[in-house]
Design a protein around this motif. Structure first.
Motif, PDB file in Angstrom:
ATOM      1  N   ARG A   1       0.837  -1.201   0.000  1.00 15.50           N
ATOM      2  CA  ARG A   1       0.000   0.000   0.000  1.00 15.50           C
ATOM      3  C   ARG A   1       0.868   1.247   0.000  1.00 15.50           C
ATOM      4  NH1 ARG A   1      -5.119  -1.142   4.038  1.00 15.50           N
ATOM      5  NH2 ARG A   1      -5.917  -3.004   2.974  1.00 15.50           N
ATOM      6  N   MET A   2       0.952   1.889  -1.174  1.00 14.21           N
ATOM      7  CA  MET A   2       1.712   3.128  -1.310  1.00 14.21           C
ATOM      8  C   MET A   2       0.929   4.102  -2.180  1.00 14.21           C
ATOM      9  SD  MET A   2       5.718   2.009  -1.764  1.00 14.21           S
ATOM     10  CE  MET A   2       5.434   0.940  -3.169  1.00 14.21           C
ATOM     11  N   PRO A   3       1.212   5.410  -2.048  1.00 11.41           N
ATOM     12  CA  PRO A   3       0.493   6.393  -2.875  1.00 11.41           C
ATOM     13  C   PRO A   3       0.943   6.366  -4.331  1.00 11.41           C
ATOM     14  CG  PRO A   3       2.159   7.464  -1.515  1.00 11.41           C
ATOM     15  CD  PRO A   3       2.098   6.031  -1.064  1.00 11.41           C
ATOM     16  N   LYS A   4       0.158   7.026  -5.174  1.00 16.57           N
ATOM     17  CA  LYS A   4       0.415   7.160  -6.621  1.00 16.57           C
ATOM     18  C   LYS A   4       0.292   5.811  -7.331  1.00 16.57           C
ATOM     19  CE  LYS A   4       3.328  11.288  -6.309  1.00 16.57           C
ATOM     20  NZ  LYS A   4       4.614  11.910  -6.671  1.00 16.57           N
ATOM     21  N   VAL A   5       1.282   4.961  -7.135  1.00 14.21           N
ATOM     22  CA  VAL A   5       1.263   3.613  -7.713  1.00 14.21           C
ATOM     23  C   VAL A   5       1.496   2.631  -6.572  1.00 14.21           C
ATOM     24  CG1 VAL A   5       2.453   2.002  -9.257  1.00 14.21           C
ATOM     25  CG2 VAL A   5       2.113   4.389  -9.957  1.00 14.21           C
ATOM     26  N   ASP A   6       0.594   1.652  -6.426  1.00 14.40           N
ATOM     27  CA  ASP A   6       0.773   0.718  -5.309  1.00 14.40           C
ATOM     28  C   ASP A   6       1.866  -0.301  -5.624  1.00 14.40           C
ATOM     29  OD1 ASP A   6      -0.287  -1.454  -6.809  1.00 14.40           O
ATOM     30  OD2 ASP A   6      -2.323  -1.051  -6.120  1.00 14.40           O
ATOM     31  N   GLY A   7       2.229  -1.077  -4.606  1.00 15.46           N
ATOM     32  CA  GLY A   7       3.342  -2.005  -4.760  1.00 15.46           C
ATOM     33  C   GLY A   7       3.110  -3.108  -5.768  1.00 15.46           C
ATOM     34  N   ILE A   8       1.867  -3.527  -5.922  1.00 17.85           N
ATOM     35  CA  ILE A   8       1.578  -4.598  -6.874  1.00 17.85           C
ATOM     36  C   ILE A   8       1.763  -4.115  -8.309  1.00 17.85           C
ATOM     37  CG2 ILE A   8      -0.249  -6.098  -7.769  1.00 17.85           C
ATOM     38  CD1 ILE A   8      -1.253  -6.362  -4.875  1.00 17.85           C
ATOM     39  N   GLU A   9       1.252  -2.926  -8.613  1.00 15.64           N
ATOM     40  CA  GLU A   9       1.434  -2.381  -9.956  1.00 15.64           C
ATOM     41  C   GLU A   9       2.908  -2.068 -10.216  1.00 15.64           C
ATOM     42  OE1 GLU A   9       1.014  -1.052 -13.757  1.00 15.64           O
ATOM     43  OE2 GLU A   9      -0.359  -2.254 -12.533  1.00 15.64           O
ATOM     44  N   ALA A  10       3.610  -1.563  -9.207  1.00 17.31           N
ATOM     45  CA  ALA A  10       5.041  -1.298  -9.368  1.00 17.31           C
ATOM     46  C   ALA A  10       5.791  -2.597  -9.655  1.00 17.31           C
ATOM     47  CB  ALA A  10       5.594  -0.630  -8.113  1.00 17.31           C
ATOM     48  N   THR A  11       5.392  -3.677  -8.993  1.00 21.12           N
ATOM     49  CA  THR A  11       6.004  -4.986  -9.243  1.00 21.12           C
ATOM     50  C   THR A  11       5.790  -5.407 -10.689  1.00 21.12           C
ATOM     51  OG1 THR A  11       5.769  -5.694  -6.941  1.00 21.12           O
ATOM     52  CG2 THR A  11       5.942  -7.433  -8.604  1.00 21.12           C
ATOM     53  N   ARG A  12       4.561  -5.263 -11.175  1.00 22.36           N
ATOM     54  CA  ARG A  12       4.283  -5.613 -12.571  1.00 22.36           C
ATOM     55  C   ARG A  12       5.199  -4.840 -13.525  1.00 22.36           C
ATOM     56  NH1 ARG A  12      -1.412  -4.967 -11.076  1.00 22.36           N
ATOM     57  NH2 ARG A  12      -2.347  -7.024 -10.768  1.00 22.36           N
ATOM     58  N   ARG A  13       5.375  -3.547 -13.265  1.00 25.68           N
ATOM     59  CA  ARG A  13       6.181  -2.718 -14.161  1.00 25.68           C
ATOM     60  C   ARG A  13       7.654  -3.121 -14.126  1.00 25.68           C
ATOM     61  NH1 ARG A  13       3.721   3.432 -13.195  1.00 25.68           N
ATOM     62  NH2 ARG A  13       1.526   2.874 -13.525  1.00 25.68           N
ATOM     63  N   ILE A  14       8.153  -3.443 -12.949  1.00 29.09           N
ATOM     64  CA  ILE A  14       9.560  -3.846 -12.831  1.00 29.09           C
ATOM     65  C   ILE A  14       9.798  -5.175 -13.533  1.00 29.09           C
ATOM     66  CG2 ILE A  14      11.336  -4.601 -11.194  1.00 29.09           C
ATOM     67  CD1 ILE A  14      10.171  -2.524  -9.222  1.00 29.09           C
ATOM     68  N   ILE A  15       8.916  -6.136 -13.323  1.00 24.76           N
ATOM     69  CA  ILE A  15       9.065  -7.440 -13.969  1.00 24.76           C
ATOM     70  C   ILE A  15       8.926  -7.300 -15.485  1.00 24.76           C
ATOM     71  CG2 ILE A  15       8.068  -9.744 -14.199  1.00 24.76           C
ATOM     72  CD1 ILE A  15       9.651  -9.283 -11.612  1.00 24.76           C
ATOM     73  N   ALA A  16       7.995  -6.462 -15.933  1.00 26.37           N
ATOM     74  CA  ALA A  16       7.802  -6.262 -17.372  1.00 26.37           C
ATOM     75  C   ALA A  16       9.045  -5.670 -18.026  1.00 26.37           C
ATOM     76  CB  ALA A  16       6.600  -5.353 -17.614  1.00 26.37           C
ATOM     77  N   ALA A  17       9.784  -4.866 -17.262  1.00 26.00           N
ATOM     78  CA  ALA A  17      11.000  -4.255 -17.797  1.00 26.00           C
ATOM     79  C   ALA A  17      12.167  -5.231 -17.840  1.00 26.00           C
ATOM     80  CB  ALA A  17      11.392  -3.041 -16.957  1.00 26.00           C
ATOM     81  N   HIS A  18      12.026  -6.369 -17.149  1.00 27.55           N
ATOM     82  CA  HIS A  18      13.062  -7.405 -17.112  1.00 27.55           C
ATOM     83  C   HIS A  18      12.370  -8.747 -17.348  1.00 27.55           C
ATOM     84  CE1 HIS A  18      14.466  -4.039 -14.613  1.00 27.55           C
ATOM     85  NE2 HIS A  18      15.659  -4.338 -15.065  1.00 27.55           N
ATOM     86  N   PRO A  19      11.969  -9.033 -18.581  1.00 26.04           N
ATOM     87  CA  PRO A  19      11.077 -10.157 -18.848  1.00 26.04           C
ATOM     88  C   PRO A  19      11.682 -11.540 -18.721  1.00 26.04           C
ATOM     89  CG  PRO A  19      11.750  -9.121 -20.897  1.00 26.04           C
ATOM     90  CD  PRO A  19      12.258  -8.248 -19.792  1.00 26.04           C
ATOM     91  N   HIS A  20      12.987 -11.657 -18.774  1.00 25.87           N
ATOM     92  CA  HIS A  20      13.570 -12.992 -18.769  1.00 25.87           C
ATOM     93  C   HIS A  20      13.835 -13.470 -17.353  1.00 25.87           C
ATOM     94  CE1 HIS A  20      13.725 -12.856 -23.036  1.00 25.87           C
ATOM     95  NE2 HIS A  20      14.544 -11.815 -23.049  1.00 25.87           N
ATOM     96  N   PRO A  21      13.633 -14.767 -17.078  1.00 23.41           N
ATOM     97  CA  PRO A  21      13.780 -15.299 -15.720  1.00 23.41           C
ATOM     98  C   PRO A  21      15.172 -15.147 -15.142  1.00 23.41           C
ATOM     99  CG  PRO A  21      12.605 -16.836 -17.128  1.00 23.41           C
ATOM    100  CD  PRO A  21      13.143 -15.755 -18.026  1.00 23.41           C
ATOM    101  N   ALA A  22      16.194 -15.225 -15.973  1.00 22.81           N
ATOM    102  CA  ALA A  22      17.556 -15.166 -15.458  1.00 22.81           C
ATOM    103  C   ALA A  22      18.153 -13.790 -15.687  1.00 22.81           C
ATOM    104  CB  ALA A  22      18.411 -16.231 -16.151  1.00 22.81           C
ATOM    105  N   GLY A  23      19.363 -13.606 -15.151  1.00 24.73           N
ATOM    106  CA  GLY A  23      20.081 -12.365 -15.436  1.00 24.73           C
ATOM    107  C   GLY A  23      19.748 -11.261 -14.471  1.00 24.73           C
ATOM    108  N   SER A  24      19.331 -10.105 -15.018  1.00 27.49           N
ATOM    109  CA  SER A  24      19.241  -8.894 -14.214  1.00 27.49           C
ATOM    110  C   SER A  24      17.882  -8.692 -13.553  1.00 27.49           C
ATOM    111  CB  SER A  24      19.549  -7.677 -15.101  1.00 27.49           C
ATOM    112  OG  SER A  24      18.582  -7.568 -16.138  1.00 27.49           O
ATOM    113  N   GLN A  25      16.997  -9.644 -13.668  1.00 28.34           N
ATOM    114  CA  GLN A  25      15.662  -9.441 -13.106  1.00 28.34           C
ATOM    115  C   GLN A  25      15.707  -9.379 -11.580  1.00 28.34           C
ATOM    116  OE1 GLN A  25      12.403 -12.530 -13.030  1.00 28.34           O
ATOM    117  NE2 GLN A  25      11.599 -11.224 -14.661  1.00 28.34           N
TER     118      GLN A  25
END
Length: 247
Positions: free
Chosen positions: A65-89
């Motif tokens: 629970r955070m303002p502007k963008v909640d943690g779940i949506e932020a998680t989606r965006r971070i994972i989407a920016a690093h789509p592969h299971p290995a490496g820099s994700q």
């Protein structure tokens, strides 16, 4: 950022995202004392996404629970920016004061690797950060059980499992059963025990193997199936019918 540990290895790097300053500062002190490098703090989801992109941390501690963008949506965006299971994700651990089913289900499908309650002990916090970095899932048995029950009854979840980057384009349409069919008998056995919530140590004892051998099997399973971590392995094991709720 620190240059490295005494043994020459790179220290774990962490971003802390929480709208409470005292929580961030407290976690920073705990992690710093354990030799873990907190590279950035964020007070909302937008800042968390930006910090993850800038610093490429190993782990993000993410408040739900955070303002502007909640943690779940932020998680989606971070994972989407690093789509592969290995490496820099980055591995993402959700922080919450609530142990609620809908948060567990939604956050893990968004890409989180586990949960921590905010009243976690310092020792558990440090252990959790170290654990998820190795590809393990941070799920208590009670949470694992609820997760399994939710996923096993939700056929749409098969669509959330990524195809292996090394697979052919048709692999994106594989069913969980077809994906699991590519494993060796021993890997199927290990996957079944992972799905029951057993740690590598417990699996090693059960199969009379070394823990290093079990780690190798788990790593190969994740690679073959194109999975991010043990959370997704649990999901696939139940969706494929390899493990049933009553077993």
């Amino acid at each position: 950022m620190t240059g490295g540990n005494a043994d020459g290895t790179r220290p774990l790097t962490v971003v802390i995202a929480d709208d409470q300053t005292l929580v961030r500062r407290g976690f920073r002190l705990i992690l710093k004392a354990a030799g873990i490098d907190v590279v950035a703090e964020a007070a909302d989801g937008e800042q968390a996404v930006a910090a993850a992109e800038e610093h490429q941390p190993d782990v993000v501690l993410m408040d739900i629970r955070m303002p502007k963008v909640d943690g779940i949506e932020a998680t989606r965006r971070i994972i989407a920016a690093h789509p592969h299971p290995a490496g820099s994700q980055p591995r993402i651990i959700m922080l919450t004061t609530f142990d609620l089913d809908e948060y567990v289900y939604t956050a893990l499908t968004a890409g989180a690797s586990g949960f921590l309650l905010k009243d976690v002990t310092p020792e558990h916090l440090v252990a959790a950060v170290q654990l998820v970095r190795t590809g393990d899932a941070l799920l208590a048995p009670s949470i694992t059980r609820r997760l399994v029950e939710r996923f096993a009854s939700a056929p749409v979840m098969a669509q959330s499992l990524p195809a292996s980057p090394a697979s052919s384009p048709s692999s994106a349409t594989r069913t969980p059963r077809q994906a699991a069919a590519g494993l060796t008998p021993r890997e199927v056995e290990v996957l079944g025990l992972v799905a029951r919530g057993m740690s590598n140590t417990e699996i090693a004892a059960s199969l009379v193997l070394s823990e290093a051998t079990v780690k190798t099997h788990v790593a190969r399973i994740l690679t073959k199936l194109g999975l991010r971590d043990r959370v997704q392995a649990v999901v696939l094991a139940y969706e494929s019918g390899l493990v049933s709720l009553g077993s």
